[in-house]
Design an enzyme around this catalytic site. Structure first.
Site, PDB file in Angstrom:
ATOM      1  N   SER A 267      98.572 119.971   6.929  1.00 24.22           N
ATOM      2  CA  SER A 267      99.915 119.383   7.002  1.00 24.22           C
ATOM      3  C   SER A 267     100.837 119.693   5.832  1.00 24.22           C
ATOM      4  O   SER A 267     102.026 119.401   5.885  1.00 24.22           O
ATOM      5  CB  SER A 267      99.818 117.871   7.158  1.00 24.22           C
ATOM      6  OG  SER A 267      99.372 117.558   8.460  1.00 24.22           O
TER       7      SER A 267
ATOM      8  N   LYS B  87     107.251 112.513   1.141  1.00 26.09           N
ATOM      9  CA  LYS B  87     106.794 112.337   2.531  1.00 26.09           C
ATOM     10  C   LYS B  87     106.624 110.838   2.807  1.00 26.09           C
ATOM     11  O   LYS B  87     106.080 110.101   1.984  1.00 26.09           O
ATOM     12  CB  LYS B  87     105.469 113.071   2.733  1.00 26.09           C
ATOM     13  CG  LYS B  87     105.025 113.144   4.200  1.00 26.09           C
ATOM     14  CD  LYS B  87     103.741 113.989   4.333  1.00 26.09           C
ATOM     15  CE  LYS B  87     103.248 114.044   5.774  1.00 26.09           C
ATOM     16  NZ  LYS B  87     101.972 114.782   5.892  1.00 26.09           N
TER      17      LYS B  87
ATOM     18  N   SER C 155     102.011 118.012   9.733  1.00 23.56           N
ATOM     19  CA  SER C 155     102.842 116.836   9.873  1.00 23.56           C
ATOM     20  C   SER C 155     103.977 116.742   8.865  1.00 23.56           C
ATOM     21  O   SER C 155     104.959 116.029   9.093  1.00 23.56           O
ATOM     22  CB  SER C 155     101.964 115.591   9.746  1.00 23.56           C
ATOM     23  OG  SER C 155     101.406 115.508   8.443  1.00 23.56           O
TER      24      SER C 155
END
Ligand SMILES: [Mg+2]
Ligand SMILES: [Zn+2]
Lengths: 98, 498, 499
Positions: free
Chosen positions: C177, C78, C153
């Protein structure tokens, strides 16, 4: 009545150092009103006897020994700088206090 | 019709408040392992943490916590069983994260005091300064303003930032308001900072160099009309950087505020800057709207909760209080008040004590350091100990005591050491400064002197001892001052049957 | 062996030298080349770095060196984690082009385990969002249906797994997330106990809530990755100085007979899609079949969790994001030699931050400001105490707690992007876990009958008992697999160009 005025949002934007157009301020003031209306209910539940939790885990006294470890090289330090000069970060004139 | 200090103080009572920022002398920074050397090349002591790079996290320096607790203990504070760091949010380019990691409503030490003495009109007078809090925080980076004519911030074209200083541990020591100092307010302010500096030095937690910024003082002062019983609005004079300036800044504010009040004007709560040249203060750039620091507990750090055991261990390491030590040494060395004060003011107490510890006579040690050595040091603008070591002075004093050097020769030895000619022994041998203690060589000179002044010699033989002075003088002259006068006298009198 | 295999299968193939780490990385880059133009899971591919790393692993293996279990397996990172020299944007214009001069602790651990980092995945800007639509570089699309969101996210990480672009990924979870993207993509995501994985190098959104964790296609794979990244880090004052529970053994155990499992009453009902509730209930029935005891528990203060979260997280973010000021790194706007630093700072922050980020900074600035602190931030922190107490009471009766992970399946891109409150509701079931700092896992429990989209099943375990969620998750996954006859991702429509 609105919970938060446009002027208040403008002051928050100033504190947060974000330039905002009038249109942005208007829009945000409306959104803030809705959001604050939804989150204000946190005031309903907890009485004075409930302590605040600022940290999920109750741990104290975490520290390191006073030992010097390698720093970045000046090149690494300045690698992301938008501008630099004489091994220093170059920034626009600072119009603050002396 | 403007009021001078004496007139101002007749009508108004000053109230002081003092905030002192101290840079701790830890090897590494408050929240990262970067070195803290003063004067390093720019941005060579920086890492993701102290640059506030995205993702970096702080870890507290244990030594900084211990130093803070020691300071609190030395200032008679209670050590909080639970204290916390908070974020003080405001934007400034020299502050990498745009918040300062500091302590807010839960500082590590609270409620202490420090007693200080000043010389009042009717002798020494003591004041108790109450300490509100001692808390930990971090220093900012340094900015250099480039362009424009003044080198100052206004008119600069751009600024250059060096973050070597960012994240160096700071301790902030805040007094409660100091009332009832009357006309002595400026002296009390100075005496407090001086006493605080002595304590910090004795604890060995800071370099306490005001001129390098490792100790910085903010002087808060307000006036109230005598008899009114109401506190006035205060001004904050920032970063005053010498003891003398602390005193002058306080006096300057008394005069300025009194004259404003006399003219019917209001005192504005504002920060002011001290002007070294004039002794006056000028207002800082006032902001049109107030900052709101939005303090909240620092989520990246856990609370500091020192247990009683840790605190007691630290308490055991506390050194003797400077004031007590001074009294003890003064008695032990039998030094008059005035000379003691001179030694303290010249910051030579430690040096003299170390010299005495090496066997030197206290009076001799004091007079060497405060006399000859200080004179040269003052001329050159350096510290006495930068010119010559404690060991060398102690050796010179020992050589005088053993009769191997005369005072006059000793001065030449010290001069040689200061000139970089080596150790006292090196200077003695290079310059051939040996006392003429060889009896036969001296006897030859003595006999020559007697032969040259037979009448004088006869008077001495007849019991007129003071007359020997002329003969001793002649011997000293003949040996080029290298003879030990006492020895010459002893040999001469013996030779003449006295 | 194929790229559709699990990480543990790939690891075994690598260990047996059936395939080299370089070949495996290249196969994944081929898949990315063919599908990512539609999925947009990646913001940056570090092909050179990854292949060098893979080569190193192959060399060591050839030399007979003992390697860590996942050595040579590819991973998607990420874009909120720093990796030295590799662009790290956090999905924001503010950091476009910024190459951090240091590795996050998670990356250090991945590298030393020989895990091959393929590239950086897309995300909502600074991890603020539940759909990955807030990325400054365009949204990521859900591989199940490209018109839908992949969650947020960490939508890039979850989509990369579901699109077989990577068998493993790293996510971060502040309010869900990791778990919500896992739920809507039919993958597994774990938010470890707060402090279980170092946050050093994780670009902070909300420091007291953020936690990095493993994303994978199976519970065991997640456990294997968890084992690599977890553990005490002296660079993170909030990391836990205790042994990491044996999550791998737990994931393999498959025996939950007699375990007490609590269904949280408040995490159901209004707002939960019908198909989500029915798939959840079917999974609960499987747990009963496995011999678990199901208990209904009540956590009355969860009702306030969302409100408290939307005060605490914005407050912390308003401070954490203050450093993006154009002075030391990142974007700088308006530096014309005349404007002062403060004005440039203001203009940069106007141009560099997206709408959601600004909204939260302003909200947080308000909640912390003098006069409002007690009413907003202070009250929210008290609610946090009450939520913790609810969990404590529930865990007295139960070994783990369960709920649906998200109230709905993947919604359409654009559907909620103009309604912040509707968007915030996606995290209603995941947020309590972050507030209390405990562990949470999402694994797929079926396809909702209305839309044939995956439904997430959440398991919550007490702090530092992360092994319990792996134990229950592993057992449930095995039961569901045998019921379905094939992995859930095999039910997904084939992606254009996919291998
Ligand atoms: Mg301060
Ligand atoms: Zn540093």
């Amino acid at each position: 009545m609105a919970a938060i005025s446009r002027d208040e949002v403008a002051n928050l934007a100033r504190l947060a150092r974000i330039t905002m157009s009038d249109a942005e301020l208007d829009h945000l003031a409306g959104e803030m009103d809705v959001i604050l209306g939804a989150v204000a209910r946190v005031q309903e539940v907890a009485g004075a006897d409930v302590p605040a939790t600022s940290h999920p885990l109750a741990v104290n006294n975490v520290s390191r020994e006073d030992v010097v470890t390698p720093s970045l090289t000046p090149a690494e330090t300045l690698s992301g700088a938008p501008a630099s000069e004489d091994q220093r970060f170059k920034v626009p004139q600072i119009l603050g206090e002396e | 019709m403007s009021l001078n200090y004496d007139q101002a103080i007749e009508k108004y009572e000053p109230t002081l408040g003092l905030e002192v920022h101290v840079e701790l002398n830890t090897k590494s920074k408050m929240f990262c392992g970067c070195a803290t050397e003063f004067g390093a090349q720019p941005n060579t002591q920086t890492c993701p943490v102290c640059l506030g790079l995205p993702g970096a996290l702080p870890v507290v320096n244990k030594k900084a916590i211990e130093s803070s607790i020691l300071i609190g203990l030395a200032l008679n504070c209670s050590i909080a069983p639970f204290s916390r760091f908070a974020r003080k949010n405001y934007f400034y380019p020299d502050m990498p994260k745009n918040f300062q990691t500091s302590q807010y409503d839960e500082p590590i030490c609270v409620n202490g005091f420090l007693d200080v003495e000043i010389e009042a009109d009717d002798g020494m007078k003591s004041f108790r300064i109450e300490i509100e809090r001692v808390h930990m925080e971090e220093d900012t980076g340094k900015s250099l303003h480039v362009g424009g004519s003044t080198g100052r911030i206004h008119g600069a074209e751009y600024s250059l930032l060096d973050y070597n200083r960012a994240g160096i541990p700071l301790v902030e020591i805040v007094t409660k308001i100091v009332p009832n100092t009357g006309k002595y307010a400026p002296q009390v302010a100075r005496a407090y900072v001086a006493a605080l500096r002595d304590i910090l030095r004795s604890l060995n937690v800071s370099d306490v160099k005001m001129e390098q910024g490792s100790l910085r003082c903010d002087v808060n002062l307000s006036l109230s009309k005598i008899g009114s019983g109401k506190l006035g609005t205060r001004s904050e004079t920032k970063n005053v950087n010498s003891l003398r300036s602390v005193e002058r800044a306080a006096a300057g504010e008394v005069i300025r505020q009194a004259n404003r009040l006399e003219a019917g004007e209001r005192i504005v709560q504002e920060t002011r800057h001290f002007l070294e040249e004039s002794g006056q203060t000028r207002p800082g750039r006032s902001k049109e709207q107030a900052e709101d620091y939005r303090y909240f507990p620092e989520p990246d750090l856990v609370p500091v909760a020192p247990d009683a055991k840790w605190i007691e261990e630290l308490r055991k390491t506390l050194p003797e209080k400077p004031a007590a030590r001074r009294k003890r040494l003064q008695t032990a060395w039998s030094v008059p008040d005035k000379e003691m004060a001179a030694m303290v003011n010249a910051e030579l107490l430690d040096t003299v004590e170390e010299t005495v510890k090496l066997g030197a006579d206290p009076t001799k040690a004091r007079s060497w350091w405060l006399g000859e050595v200080s004179r040269v040091a003052n001329d050159r603008g350096v510290l006495p100990t930068e010119l010559i070591s404690v060991k060398d002075i102690a050796q010179v004093i020992a050589l005088i005591a053993s009769g191997e050097l005369t005072d006059k020769l000793a001065r030449q030895v010290v001069e040689g050491v200061i000139a970089g000619e080596g150790s006292p022994s090196d200077v003695i041998s290079k310059r051939g400064l040996k006392v003429v203690s060889d009896d036969s060589a001296l006897m030859k000179a003595i006999e020559d002197a007697i032969a040259a002044q037979p009448d004088t010699a006869e008077r001495v033989r007849g019991g007129n001892i003071p007359a020997a002075g002329a003969l001793i003088g002649a011997v000293m002259k003949a040996t080029g001052g290298q003879a030990d006068a006492a020895k010459v006298r002893e040999l001469l009198l013996k030779h003449l049957g006295q | 062996m194929s790229i559709r295999d699990n990480a543990s299968v790939m690891a075994a193939a690598l260990a047996n030298k059936e395939i080299s780490a370089v070949e495996l990385a290249n196969q994944h880059y081929e898949q990315i080349a063919s599908v990512d133009k539609n999925v947009h899971a990646f913001l940056y591919l570090d092909k050179e770095g990854a292949l060098a790393q893979a080569k190193e692993v192959d060399k060591k293996r050839a030399a007979g060196e003992k390697l860590s279990p996942l050595a040579g397996v590819p991973l998607a990172l990420k874009d909120v984690m720093t990796q030295k020299g590799v662009p790290t944007t956090c999905g924001s214009k503010m950091l476009e082009g910024w190459r951090p001069p240091y590795d996050s602790t998670v990356v250090t651990k991945l590298k030393s385990a020989g895990i091959v980092i393929l590239g950086k995945t897309n995300m909502d800007e600074f991890a603020m969002g539940s759909s990955t639509e807030n990325s400054a570089f365009g949204p990521t699309h859900n591989p199940w249906d490209l018109t839908r969101i992949p969650g947020g996210s960490g939508g890039g990480s979850s989509a990369s797994l579901a699109a077989y672009e990577a068998p493993l990924a790293i996510g971060t979870d502040t309010g869900g997330s990791i778990r919500q993207p896992a739920a809507v993509t039919g993958t597994v995501g774990v938010k470890p106990t707060y402090g279980g994985v170092s946050r050093y190098g994780l670009v902070a959104f909300s420091s007291s809530l953020d936690q990095a964790g493993p994303c994978a296609r199976t519970v065991l794979d997640a456990a294997l990755l968890h084992q690599v990244i977890a553990g005490f880090d002296p660079k993170d004052s909030t990391s836990i100085n205790q042994a990491v529970p044996d999550v791998v053994a737990a994931a393999k155990k498959l025996d939950i007979k007699g375990m007490k499992i609590g269904v949280v009453k408040q995490l159901a009902g209004d707002g939960y899609q019908k198909g989500v509730e029915s798939k959840f209930n079917e999974a609960v029935a499987e747990l009963v079949k496995l011999g678990a005891e199901i208990i209904e528990v009540s956590c009355p203060n969860f009702e306030y969790a969302l409100a408290a979260y939307y005060l605490i997280a914005p407050s912390e973010c308003s401070s954490n994001l203050a450093r993006f000021d154009s002075m030391r790194f990142g974007l700088r706007i308006g530096d014309d030699g005349v404007k002062g630093a403060e004005e440039v700072m203001n203009l940069t922050r106007q141009a560099g931050f997206g709408r959601e980020v600004k909204r939260r900074i302003i909200l947080g600035t308000y909640a912390l400001s003098s006069g409002y602190y007690d009413a907003y931030y202070g009250s929210a922190q008290k609610v946090r105490t009450l939520i913790k107490r609810d969990f404590d009471a529930a865990f007295e009766k139960c070994d783990v707690l369960i709920s649906p992970t998200a109230p709905t399946t993947a919604f359409k891109i654009g559907e909620k992007s103009n309604d912040p409150l509707a968007m915030y509701l996606n995290d209603i079931a995941t947020i309590p876990v972050n507030m209390a700092g405990i562990g949470g896992m999402s694994l797929p429990c079926g396809l909702a009958e209305e839309d044939n989209l995956p439904v997430g099943f959440q398991i919550m375990s007490p702090a530092m008992k992360d092994d319990r969620m792996y134990l229950v998750g592993g057992a449930l996954e095995a039961a569901l697999l045998s019921k379905w006859g094939k992995p859930i991702l095999d039910f997904a429509p084939k992606l254009a160009g996919s291998k």
